[in-house]
Enzyme design. Structure first.
Site, PDB file in Angstrom:
ATOM      1  N   GLY A 250      16.258  -5.787   3.306  1.00 34.15           N
ATOM      2  CA  GLY A 250      15.332  -6.911   3.106  1.00 34.15           C
ATOM      3  C   GLY A 250      16.040  -8.235   3.354  1.00 34.15           C
TER       4      GLY A 250
ATOM      5  N   LYS B 251      10.107  -2.706   6.009  1.00 34.88           N
ATOM      6  CA  LYS B 251      11.114  -2.240   5.043  1.00 34.88           C
ATOM      7  C   LYS B 251      10.342  -1.740   3.825  1.00 34.88           C
ATOM      8  CE  LYS B 251      13.480  -2.757   1.651  1.00 34.88           C
ATOM      9  NZ  LYS B 251      13.407  -1.765   0.556  1.00 34.88           N
TER      10      LYS B 251
ATOM     11  N   CYS C 116      -0.555  -5.416  -9.619  1.00 36.96           N
ATOM     12  CA  CYS C 116      -0.203  -6.846  -9.721  1.00 36.96           C
ATOM     13  C   CYS C 116      -1.336  -7.669 -10.305  1.00 36.96           C
ATOM     14  CB  CYS C 116       0.179  -7.371  -8.353  1.00 36.96           C
ATOM     15  SG  CYS C 116      -1.063  -7.023  -7.105  1.00 36.96           S
TER      16      CYS C 116
ATOM     17  N   GLU D  76       3.552 -12.578  -1.899  1.00 37.44           N
ATOM     18  CA  GLU D  76       2.517 -11.998  -2.769  1.00 37.44           C
ATOM     19  C   GLU D  76       3.261 -11.457  -3.981  1.00 37.44           C
ATOM     20  OE1 GLU D  76      -0.692 -12.103  -1.982  1.00 37.44           O
ATOM     21  OE2 GLU D  76      -0.456 -12.794   0.078  1.00 37.44           O
TER      22      GLU D  76
HETATM   23  P1  NAD Z   1      10.658  -5.849  -6.021  1.00 37.51           P
HETATM   24  O1  NAD Z   1      10.577  -7.327  -5.876  1.00 37.51           O
HETATM   25  O2  NAD Z   1      11.751  -5.295  -6.831  1.00 37.51           O
HETATM   26  O3  NAD Z   1      10.771  -5.153  -4.576  1.00 37.51           O
HETATM   27  C1  NAD Z   1       9.832  -5.364  -3.552  1.00 37.51           C
HETATM   28  C2  NAD Z   1      10.497  -5.088  -2.216  1.00 37.51           C
HETATM   29  O4  NAD Z   1      11.510  -6.064  -1.985  1.00 37.51           O
HETATM   30  C3  NAD Z   1      11.181  -3.724  -2.132  1.00 37.51           C
HETATM   31  O5  NAD Z   1      11.003  -3.179  -0.846  1.00 37.51           O
HETATM   32  C4  NAD Z   1      12.645  -4.097  -2.360  1.00 37.51           C
HETATM   33  O6  NAD Z   1      13.534  -3.150  -1.802  1.00 37.51           O
HETATM   34  C5  NAD Z   1      12.727  -5.427  -1.644  1.00 37.51           C
HETATM   35  N1  NAD Z   1      13.834  -6.307  -2.054  1.00 37.51           N
HETATM   36  C6  NAD Z   1      14.551  -6.260  -3.211  1.00 37.51           C
HETATM   37  N2  NAD Z   1      15.509  -7.222  -3.201  1.00 37.51           N
HETATM   38  C7  NAD Z   1      15.388  -7.888  -2.030  1.00 37.51           C
HETATM   39  C8  NAD Z   1      16.082  -8.999  -1.448  1.00 37.51           C
HETATM   40  N3  NAD Z   1      17.088  -9.620  -2.061  1.00 37.51           N
HETATM   41  N4  NAD Z   1      15.682  -9.429  -0.237  1.00 37.51           N
HETATM   42  C9  NAD Z   1      14.648  -8.848   0.405  1.00 37.51           C
HETATM   43  N5  NAD Z   1      13.963  -7.788  -0.090  1.00 37.51           N
HETATM   44  C10 NAD Z   1      14.333  -7.318  -1.303  1.00 37.51           C
HETATM   45  O7  NAD Z   1       9.226  -5.402  -6.549  1.00 37.51           O
HETATM   46  P2  NAD Z   1       8.737  -3.949  -6.948  1.00 37.51           P
HETATM   47  O8  NAD Z   1       9.344  -3.592  -8.251  1.00 37.51           O
HETATM   48  O9  NAD Z   1       8.912  -3.028  -5.794  1.00 37.51           O
HETATM   49  O10 NAD Z   1       7.165  -4.208  -7.108  1.00 37.51           O
HETATM   50  C11 NAD Z   1       6.582  -4.685  -8.253  1.00 37.51           C
HETATM   51  C12 NAD Z   1       6.271  -6.169  -8.138  1.00 37.51           C
HETATM   52  O11 NAD Z   1       5.421  -6.402  -7.006  1.00 37.51           O
HETATM   53  C13 NAD Z   1       5.483  -6.679  -9.328  1.00 37.51           C
HETATM   54  O12 NAD Z   1       5.977  -7.929  -9.719  1.00 37.51           O
HETATM   55  C14 NAD Z   1       4.064  -6.832  -8.777  1.00 37.51           C
HETATM   56  O13 NAD Z   1       3.256  -7.740  -9.458  1.00 37.51           O
HETATM   57  C15 NAD Z   1       4.336  -7.250  -7.383  1.00 37.51           C
HETATM   58  N6  NAD Z   1       3.165  -7.013  -6.537  1.00 37.51           N
HETATM   59  C16 NAD Z   1       2.435  -8.068  -6.057  1.00 37.51           C
HETATM   60  C17 NAD Z   1       1.299  -7.853  -5.285  1.00 37.51           C
HETATM   61  C18 NAD Z   1       0.484  -8.976  -4.730  1.00 37.51           C
HETATM   62  O14 NAD Z   1      -0.305  -8.737  -3.823  1.00 37.51           O
HETATM   63  N7  NAD Z   1       0.623 -10.191  -5.209  1.00 37.51           N
HETATM   64  C19 NAD Z   1       0.912  -6.550  -5.003  1.00 37.51           C
HETATM   65  C20 NAD Z   1       1.676  -5.495  -5.511  1.00 37.51           C
HETATM   66  C21 NAD Z   1       2.811  -5.740  -6.265  1.00 37.51           C
END
Ligand code: NAD
Length: 471
Positions: free
Chosen positions: A207, A170, A279, A245
């Protein structure tokens, strides 16, 4: 205009069960760059059923077959690399040099690493009378963010394929194009039907449906902390494994003996890379209080030197991913000013001459660790410099965070750097730089519970079976 309205399910490009589309906006122009379909739980059911059927054979495939498959994907990835770079530039605004450089390189690197690890990986080992077998966990739901799209998808898909799992990806709604091209790559490379499936759409729909699904064995999620919390709750009823993550607020400790000019400039420019949307970015720069004036000068100069503009041109920083991300960052900058942090570069509004597109000024504050801008993940080009008194104070400040994802230590004396790195409560620490595709990556505390990259990434997708009395 790109139009990606089909999903990849059971080895075929498939129209959604219920047609529904959404526009994709180019953050550099604020204009529509294309459209995607938004899936529904009915599409998820089809993809999960296909993945379950495929697992019956792929789960028992040989290492040789899986290596051949990964190598065939590698050839196709290299052939389409420039298209991936172009897609990343359009979907999330990465400058072309970065999109065609580090962004696509990370995906290729995880693929090459999965091949290297698979060649050596011990799926079985005997300990006394017991055979310990590592077996693929089954059908995996892979949920990814937009900030490093190829890194996040490839670091999941290739270890999962290497382990013998089947999967449903996804991708992020904001950055869907590169994932679509990746699905084309996997299709062309001959991934067996049902082994890899992809559905575009909303996180709260696709998701959540994957996370709650009875027939999905594990979820690997990269994204924000609040969504990670929701995913754990949604997964609880089916007791599936959840790899998280999440975000970070990583500290970069510049030790007293470090060259300020190089390290402060490097840390500041590093924070602005990918528009601060990384991140593990070192978003808290911890510096000796006695050298604060020099640090401020070096950081302001570095931030003011970051070129911002059209990702198609030769700039260091493009826009941030969306209007909503832009607004969140502006609110944090406002909050920093309200809290009394000292603004030494950047600030509110767009950089001069950029009236359209979600461009943010490379911004640097000097503040304290109790300020909101030092505690919450801003996910934009905003650095907070925090002075410390001595090494104990630096370590205390670094560890005083809900997060524990990345960490950085710069200094001339390697023994001191190592000692500091041991005391930092965080999943990955860079001592005077460096890069390693085999180093496990993941978080302590609210930065998550998984470990990706290299061999550790394989364990996310494996069950452990003991066969006692083998010998
Ligand atoms: P997000 O949490 O908004 O979305 C991530 C993914 O989850 C997207 O595909 C989104 O559509 C999906 N999602 C949203 N709501 C959901 C739900 N209720 N159930 C299941 N899936 C759902 O994050 P973002 O804005 O896309 O990314 C930024 C965040 O990601 C930042 O906090 C960043 O630090 C983190 N990040 C972490 C790492 C790591 O390796 N630790 C790497 C990159 C980004």
């Amino acid at each position: 205009m790109r139009s990606y309205t089909q999903f990849y399910i059971d080895g075929r490009w498939t129209s959604p069960v219920t047609p529904k589309t959404a526009e994709v906006i180019n953050p550099a122009t604020e204009e529509v760059s294309g459209e995607i379909s938004l899936g529904s739980p009915a599409d998820v059911d089809l993809a999960v059923a296909a993945a379950r059927r495929a697992f019956a054979t792929y789960g028992e495939s040989s290492v040789k077959d899986r290596l051949d498959l990964l190598e065939s994907i590698q050839a196709e990835y290299v052939r389409r690399e420039a298209e991936l770079g172009e897609a990343i530039m359009v979907e999330m605004g990465a400058p072309k040099g970065l999109a065609n450089g580090f962004h696509t390189l990370l995906g290729k690197g995880h693929l090459g690493t999965a091949i290297e690890v698979l060649k050596e990986f011990k799926f079985e080992e005997q300990r006394g009378v017991t055979l310990i077998r590592k077996e693929p966990i089954g059908v995996c739901g892979l949920i990814t963010p937009w900030n490093w799209p190829m890194n996040q998808t490839c670091v999941k898909i290739f270890p999962a394929l290497a382990a013998g799992c089947t999967m449903i990806l996804k991708p992020p709604q904001l950055a869907p194009y590169s994932a679509q091209i990746l699905a084309e790559i996997l299709d062309k490379a001959g991934v067996p039907a049902g082994v890899f499936n992809m559905i575009q759409g909303q996180g709260s729909v696709i998701g959540a449906a994957l996370t709650r699904h009875e027939d999905v064995d594990m979820i690997s999620f990269t994204g924000s902390e609040p969504v990670g919390v929701q995913i754990q709750k949604d997964a609880a009823d089916t007791v599936k494994r959840v790899g998280l993550e999440l975000g970070g607020k990583s500290a970069w400790i510049v030790l007293d003996d470090a060259s300020l000019a190089a390290n402060v400039a490097g840390a500041t420019a590093g924070m602005m890379g990918n528009s601060g949307q990384t991140c593990s970015a070192g978003s808290r720069l911890l510096v000796p209080a006695s050298r604060l004036d020099d640090v401020k000068r070096a950081a302001a100069e570095a931030a003011n030197g970051v070129t911002v503009g059209d990702p198609q041109s030769d700039v260091a920083m493009g826009p941030v991913v969306s209007k909503s991300q832009y607004n969140i960052i502006q609110q944090y900058i406002e909050k920093g000013l309200e809290e009394g942090a000292e603004l030494i570069a950047g600030g509110l509004g767009r950089p001069e001459g950029l009236d359209k597109g979600w461009y943010v000024k490379p911004t640097v504050f000097v503040g304290t660790n109790d300020m909101v801008i030092a505690r919450e993940e801003i996910f934009g080009p905003v650095l907070v410099i925090i002075p410390y008194d001595d090494i104990d104070d630096a370590v205390r400040i670094a560890n005083d965070s809900n997060f524990g994802l990345g960490g950085y230590v710069s200094g001339e004396d390697l023994d001191t750097c190592r000692a500091v790195s041991r005391r930092m409560r965080t999943g990955a620490i860079w001592v005077n730089g460096g890069f390693d595709f085999h180093a496990p990556f993941g978080g302590y505390k609210r930065s998550g519970n998984g470990r990706e990259w290299g061999e550790f990434g394989f364990h996310e997708y494996l069950e452990v079976k003991s066969v006692i009395g083998w010998n």
